[in-house]
Design an enzyme around this catalytic site. Structure first.
Site, PDB file in Angstrom:
ATOM      1  CD  GLU A  43      16.486 -14.087   3.286  1.00  0.00           C
ATOM      2  OE1 GLU A  43      16.027 -14.839   4.177  1.00  0.00           O
ATOM      3  OE2 GLU A  43      16.966 -12.959   3.529  1.00  0.00           O
ATOM      4  CG  ASP A  61      -1.939   1.026   1.282  1.00  0.00           C
ATOM      5  OD1 ASP A  61      -2.785   0.998   0.382  1.00  0.00           O
ATOM      6  OD2 ASP A  61      -1.934   1.883   2.198  1.00  0.00           O
TER       7      ASP A  61
HETATM    8  C1  NOJ Z   1      -4.665   2.765  -0.903  1.00  0.00           C
HETATM    9  C2  NOJ Z   1      -5.739   1.768  -0.633  1.00  0.00           C
HETATM   10  O1  NOJ Z   1      -6.024   1.069  -1.815  1.00  0.00           O
HETATM   11  C3  NOJ Z   1      -6.921   2.552  -0.105  1.00  0.00           C
HETATM   12  O2  NOJ Z   1      -8.061   1.746   0.003  1.00  0.00           O
HETATM   13  C4  NOJ Z   1      -6.547   3.157   1.222  1.00  0.00           C
HETATM   14  O3  NOJ Z   1      -7.597   3.981   1.674  1.00  0.00           O
HETATM   15  C5  NOJ Z   1      -5.278   4.004   1.107  1.00  0.00           C
HETATM   16  N1  NOJ Z   1      -4.261   3.368   0.345  1.00  0.00           N
HETATM   17  C6  NOJ Z   1      -4.708   4.322   2.459  1.00  0.00           C
HETATM   18  O4  NOJ Z   1      -4.152   3.177   3.054  1.00  0.00           O
END
Ligand code: NOJ
Ligand code: CA
Length: 544
Positions: free
Chosen positions: A268, A217
């Site tokens: 790894e 993310d």
């Molecule tokens: C991207 C994620 O796909 C989204 O759903 C989220 O709200 C934001 N990052 C923050 O983590």
């Protein structure tokens, strides 16, 4: 810290040669994105769970995908659909426990499916023990793992939260802390080595349980400008991604060293991979995240963000192929995810939207690289209308209702045509988001019986793609005549043309080959080896 990362970089750097020998599985994989909370509820509390997903693995196997990516399954404060994690090495009791996850991975493996988890390194939940400790004691070691600033009238800079409002909030004792998303998602300070160390433990914890990698993310975040200077401009959600206007917040050079380190860790473990969410405007900047010693893939969101226009699609495909080609990485195509309105609705809704979503699916699945399919897109689900009182997305609340938020693409899956659509066992609690009554018509059971359904189109496309060397691999060239878009892919001396009519009139296409698949059932060859391609339709033609 800088010195430590520099050592890591040189020891982890691998040869910049494209992976050859047997092509690794992820280069052309079709990955199915499971929004866990909305996929299948086994215990009847109205919330999708790991046991429900496990019971539906045969469906994913039947569909023909290679892997699944599961949205965050961790204990969470619940402020942002699980993207506010309070314990990175556990499972939220709503979803089950670690043993359930291990069982899922094992069953998936038996079916030849890989499992990718979501990992969220840019921010934690405000419920995370580190943040709680930092709130209680400004001088504790945990406090330096976040961005705190002393009490003052004004916030430290002009940064804005992506969910609306300022990116700084106050603690009860008056300090400021940074959150680029919701206030319940304080940003981590990656200049503190304890942060990196803890994430390495997290990666190994899940890799040791057999997962095949991670979706990362906000992989373009983590580090911030060291002086936390003002951004030169404002971000607009209509842009393709962040650019120079947000130069102080995103895409700091130091972040690449994190991915080099993570790459060396997953290396790894055989057959594992990393795919990053990199929301930047410049495709060349995105591709740098998937250099051979960094992440294996970085999502390409241009098709997800393009309107129905051959120029926009052609440009999106071309620019991604060029940029990722330069670093020897496959493109990771995305048409839908849990953050964006469903395709059918985005492309105009109703029958037209449905036809376009089918055509777009054939286009994406013909392209070289991997493809990410968001759960429910294979059913042609439209964006659901979620009543305001049932909404959960912080975007809706933080924009004061101005932005409708993402709940409409997160509504639970319809499995059968009964009143509860089979998401939960009969007689269960209400689903966590209301399911529109008319969604029975999209049910898996119904579409599985209808050979002309969207579901069968996806299944057929995946089967043809698995057989034909030029689909998902090889070289591709893009051409456009008005609203007619053609992508010609070639591998092992064989070529397939995907032709999409994005205009309003039927176009005659010279075929010189075999029609492999059409997004609309009525398309057929005419006697003279031309084909009448109606508006909003795509075909795959294997060249003789
Ligand atoms: C991207 C994620 O796909 C989204 O759903 C989220 O709200 C934001 N990052 C923050 O983590
Ligand atoms: Ca449940």
């Amino acid at each position: 810290m800088a010195a430590r990362l520099a050592t890591v970089r040189s020891s982890a750097r691998r040869q910049f040669a494209p992976e050859q020998a047997a092509s690794p599985w992820w280069r052309d994989a079709v990955v199915y994105q499971v929004y866990l909370r909305s996929f299948a509820d086994a215990n009847g509390d109205g919330i999708g769970d790991l046991a429900g997903l496990r019971a539906r693995l045969p469906y994913l196997n039947w569909l023909g995908v290679d892997a699944l990516w599961i949205n965050p399954h961790y204990p969470s404060g619940g402020a942002d659909g699980g993207y506010d994690i309070s314990d990175y090495r556990a499972v939220d009791p709503d979803y089950g426990d670690v043993a359930d996850l291990e069982a899922l991975v094992e069953d998936a493996r038996a079916l030849g499916l890989k499992v990718l988890l979501d990992v969220v390194p840019n921010h934690t939940s405000d419920q995370h023990p580190w943040f709680q400790a930092a709130l209680a004691d400004p001088d504790c070691p945990e406090a330096s793992r976040y961005h705190f600033a002393p009490p003052s009238e004004e916030p430290p800079n002009n940064w804005r939260s992506l969910f609306g409002g300022p990116a700084w909030s106050r603690t009860p004792d008056g300090r400021w802390y940074l959150h680029l998303f919701a206030p319940e998602q304080p940003d981590l300070n990656w200049r503190d080595p304890a942060v990196a160390e803890d994430f390495e433990r997290t990666l190994r914890f899940w890799l040791d349980r057999g997962v095949s990698g991670f979706r990362i993310d906000v992989a373009y975040g983590l580090f911030k400008d060291p002086g936390l200077r003002d951004n030169p401009g404002e971000y607009s959600p209509t842009l393709f991604g962040h650019g120079p206007e947000q130069a102080m917040t995103w895409n700091q050079p130091e972040v690449h060293d994190v991915w080099r380190r993570w790459r060396s860790i997953v290396d790894e473990y055989p057959d594992t991979m990393l795919v990053g969410e990199v929301c930047l405007a410049d495709p060349e900047e995105i591709a740098l995240y998937s250099r051979p010693d960094e992440m294996h893939q970085a999502f390409s969101f241009r098709l997800l963000k393009s309107g129905w226009s051959a120029e926009s699609f052609a440009d999106g495909v071309r620019s991604a192929l060029d940029a990722f080609g330069k670093v020897g990485a496959p493109v990771s195509w995305v048409l839908g995810n849990h953050d964006k309105d469903r395709q059918v609705t985005r492309f105009g809704g109703g029958e037209v939207g449905d036809a376009r979503a089918r055509a777009a699916a054939l286009l994406m699945l013909s392209l070289p690289g991997s493809a990410y399919v968001y759960a429910g897109d294979e059913l042609g689900l439209p964006q659901a209308v979620v009543p305001d009182e049932a909404k959960r997305d912080p975007i809706f609340f933080r924009s004061g209702g101005e932005r409708s938020g993402r709940d409409g693409c997160r509504v639970p899956m319809p499995w059968n045509a009964t009143p509860g659509v089979g998401f939960s066992p009969r007689g269960s609690a209400q689903p966590w988001l209301p399911i529109p009554a008319e969604w029975r018509r999209y049910a898996v059971s119904r579409q599985a019986r209808d050979d002309s359904s969207m579901l069968h189109l996806y299944r057929r496309a995946l089967a043809v793609r698995a057989e034909h060397p030029a689909l998902g691999a090889g070289e591709a060239s893009v051409s456009r005549r008005g609203e007619l878009l053609t992508v010609r892919s070639t591998a092992e001396g064989r070529s397939v043309r995907c032709v999409v009519n994005m205009g309003e009139h039927t176009v005659l296409v010279r075929t010189a080959g075999t029609l492999l698949l059409s997004s609309a059932p009525q398309v057929a060859h005419t006697a003279r080896r031309t084909l009448a391609l109606p508006p909003n339709t795509a075909v795959w033609i294997a060249e003789d």
